[in-house]
Design a protein around this motif. Sequence first.
Motif, PDB file in Angstrom:
ATOM      1  N   ARG A  51      39.885  30.369  24.021  1.00 33.80           N
ATOM      2  CA  ARG A  51      38.960  29.825  25.009  1.00 33.80           C
ATOM      3  C   ARG A  51      38.013  30.905  25.512  1.00 33.80           C
ATOM      4  O   ARG A  51      36.805  30.685  25.641  1.00 33.80           O
ATOM      5  N   VAL A  52      38.528  32.078  25.773  1.00 36.49           N
ATOM      6  CA  VAL A  52      37.689  33.166  26.276  1.00 36.49           C
ATOM      7  C   VAL A  52      36.692  33.613  25.209  1.00 36.49           C
ATOM      8  O   VAL A  52      35.494  33.771  25.483  1.00 36.49           O
ATOM      9  N   THR A  53      37.163  33.796  23.988  1.00 38.17           N
ATOM     10  CA  THR A  53      36.264  34.286  22.940  1.00 38.17           C
ATOM     11  C   THR A  53      35.182  33.261  22.614  1.00 38.17           C
ATOM     12  O   THR A  53      34.029  33.626  22.367  1.00 38.17           O
ATOM     13  N   THR A  54      35.553  31.986  22.633  1.00 40.91           N
ATOM     14  CA  THR A  54      34.566  30.939  22.326  1.00 40.91           C
ATOM     15  C   THR A  54      33.449  30.926  23.355  1.00 40.91           C
ATOM     16  O   THR A  54      32.256  30.940  23.010  1.00 40.91           O
ATOM     17  N   VAL A  55      33.815  30.915  24.619  1.00 41.63           N
ATOM     18  CA  VAL A  55      32.795  30.876  25.668  1.00 41.63           C
ATOM     19  C   VAL A  55      31.957  32.146  25.651  1.00 41.63           C
ATOM     20  O   VAL A  55      30.729  32.094  25.751  1.00 41.63           O
ATOM     21  N   ALA A  56      32.593  33.294  25.520  1.00 40.71           N
ATOM     22  CA  ALA A  56      31.854  34.558  25.525  1.00 40.71           C
ATOM     23  C   ALA A  56      30.877  34.629  24.354  1.00 40.71           C
ATOM     24  O   ALA A  56      29.708  35.033  24.527  1.00 40.71           O
ATOM     25  N   LEU A  76      32.849  33.880  36.850  1.00 41.98           N
ATOM     26  CA  LEU A  76      31.676  34.398  37.552  1.00 41.98           C
ATOM     27  C   LEU A  76      31.111  35.641  36.871  1.00 41.98           C
ATOM     28  O   LEU A  76      29.888  35.834  36.851  1.00 41.98           O
ATOM     29  N   GLN A  77      31.969  36.474  36.326  1.00 38.68           N
ATOM     30  CA  GLN A  77      31.452  37.637  35.598  1.00 38.68           C
ATOM     31  C   GLN A  77      30.700  37.196  34.351  1.00 38.68           C
ATOM     32  O   GLN A  77      29.680  37.804  33.982  1.00 38.68           O
ATOM     33  N   LEU A  78      31.164  36.152  33.693  1.00 40.41           N
ATOM     34  CA  LEU A  78      30.428  35.622  32.541  1.00 40.41           C
ATOM     35  C   LEU A  78      29.080  35.044  32.979  1.00 40.41           C
ATOM     36  O   LEU A  78      28.055  35.235  32.311  1.00 40.41           O
TER      37      LEU A  78
END
Length: 606
Positions: A118-123, A311-313
């Motif tokens: 999930r993190v890698t996809t959004v980033a 929020l950092q993203l």
Amino acid sequence: MRQSLALRLISGTAVALLLSLSPGMVASAQTETAPATEGETFDPGIVDTFSGAFLAGRVADAERDYDIAIPLYKKALALAPGDVEIRERLMIALFMNGDFDEGVKFANDLKNDVAVERVTTVARGLDAIRSREFTTAENILKYQGPNDLDRLMNSLLVAWTKVGAGEGKKALAMVEGLEGPDWYGIFKRYNAGVIALLTGDTDAARRNLNEAVTDREGGATAPDTFVRAVMSLAALEAKQGNKQKALDAIAAGDALVGNFAPFKALRDHISKGEPVEPVVTSATEGAAGVLFSIGGALNRDGAEETVTLYLQLAHALEPKSADTLILLGGLAEKLERPERAIGFYKQVPETSPMRRISELQLGLTLAETGKVEEARKHLKSLIDSDPSDIRSYLAYGSVLSEAKDYAAMADNYDKAVGVIGPKPSRGDWSVFFQRGIAYERLKQWEKAEPNFRKALELNPDQPQVLNYLGYSWVDMNRNLTEGLEMIRKAVELRPDDGYIVDSLGWAYFRMSRFDEAVTELERAAELKAGDATINDHLGDAYWRVGRKLEATYQWKRALASDPEKDQVAKIQAKIDKGLPPLAEDAAKAAPEADPEPPRTEADKKS
């Protein structure tokens, strides 16, 4: 609605990875080498083993000290280049620290790792949006999974990729047709409204934004999204020449989010006929807004790390977003990283209508870091720059109260009352309350009491005021019946506030109703188990009902719970000798004695 949303919004494996920390490993790492707390220094270069770097990195990670965790993880990775867990943790730490460019490199390497998918996809999707590679971003962000939050977030992000690719109509249709649980509503309507604005469809924009602004339940669940909807609708109506409709939109916002500085600034611009900038001007800003909106809706106790990540993203996409910076600052304070908070507040652009909010928070945070004189000068300058802004007096007064400069505190609130004038509003209750506290601490009760009464006149069900005035009366042996009823009402309004429950128990004690005192003070001790004053009070009550062994135990707990310095000797004397006979103790509690001020959870930070 709030509870079900909280339960359903938390996404799975990525969040679990954020803080999955083995207590045994933490103990081992602390034994070998422990990172410093904020304000201290720690040199990661002194760690020269894989286990030391990895375990110390996890400790720093758990303490949210990413400046220390990151170099430690890097050292561990250099010693074990193939360790996937270290790469995962390093990537998350980089994103949490705001190091998006470096973090996304790891995201590309770990794109097939299901633990952080999930993190890698959004980033990766956000990185493509930032590079204006909108088709690539859309392909990355397409989501087929079962999680409601992930589906909402990715769908909205995909819609913004379509806007960036020049397919605004398709994006609008996609968002308006998005199906999901009821809490999707305000997110859908706000995003549809601003997408329609960017594509020139004024009717669709007005329809969707009006629906978002009138969604009171959605606004309570996602206030940050609601605020953006209000400002977008007001900007739309102002641009169309509909000044009154624009002002009506702001009034609707005031009804749910009172005393919001950007509303005031926007109202002033519209009233003067000045141009108003739209909230969103590009697909990149729109995509950042999706992360901000969801992060804001999740912002509650226990979700701080998840919110910080979102929020950092968002910050990586829109570095100058004032509301994102202020929310990040607030989270850093909550996570006890005040220096990071100060850094976020200082980044808010000077031209932003939220700049003053950041300046006020900056002053309060400076005081928390021990820079009291700097905080006082900073907040005093804000008062001088705009004497009509009551928030400045409240912030300055909070610092003066913490410094126990009650004379300056009273003078500060005297000036604030002068600015308010003869017709205070309900929202001004806190000014009179704080002025009452200042005079009460100065032992000028004849000036304190009218301010407490005025605060209650403006806000009759305010538990802090009910507690403070009621307790003060009981403590001075005045208006006992009315005072006790006030404290009882405060407890009814805030039954889980250990400090207010303590006030009720101590009031019973002062009135020699010791059995009732024990009942309430035991409950207060359950609510605030480590509080020295509550444990001390409970010990006194136990002694009066003959439970002397338990009384001594509670006093010892109080002594071990970091009491105020002037209480240490008194508590020790009770451990050694117990309480004096009841008649002698009553004489010591005469009205002229310095009363012990009541406390509430809210008093810890104004």
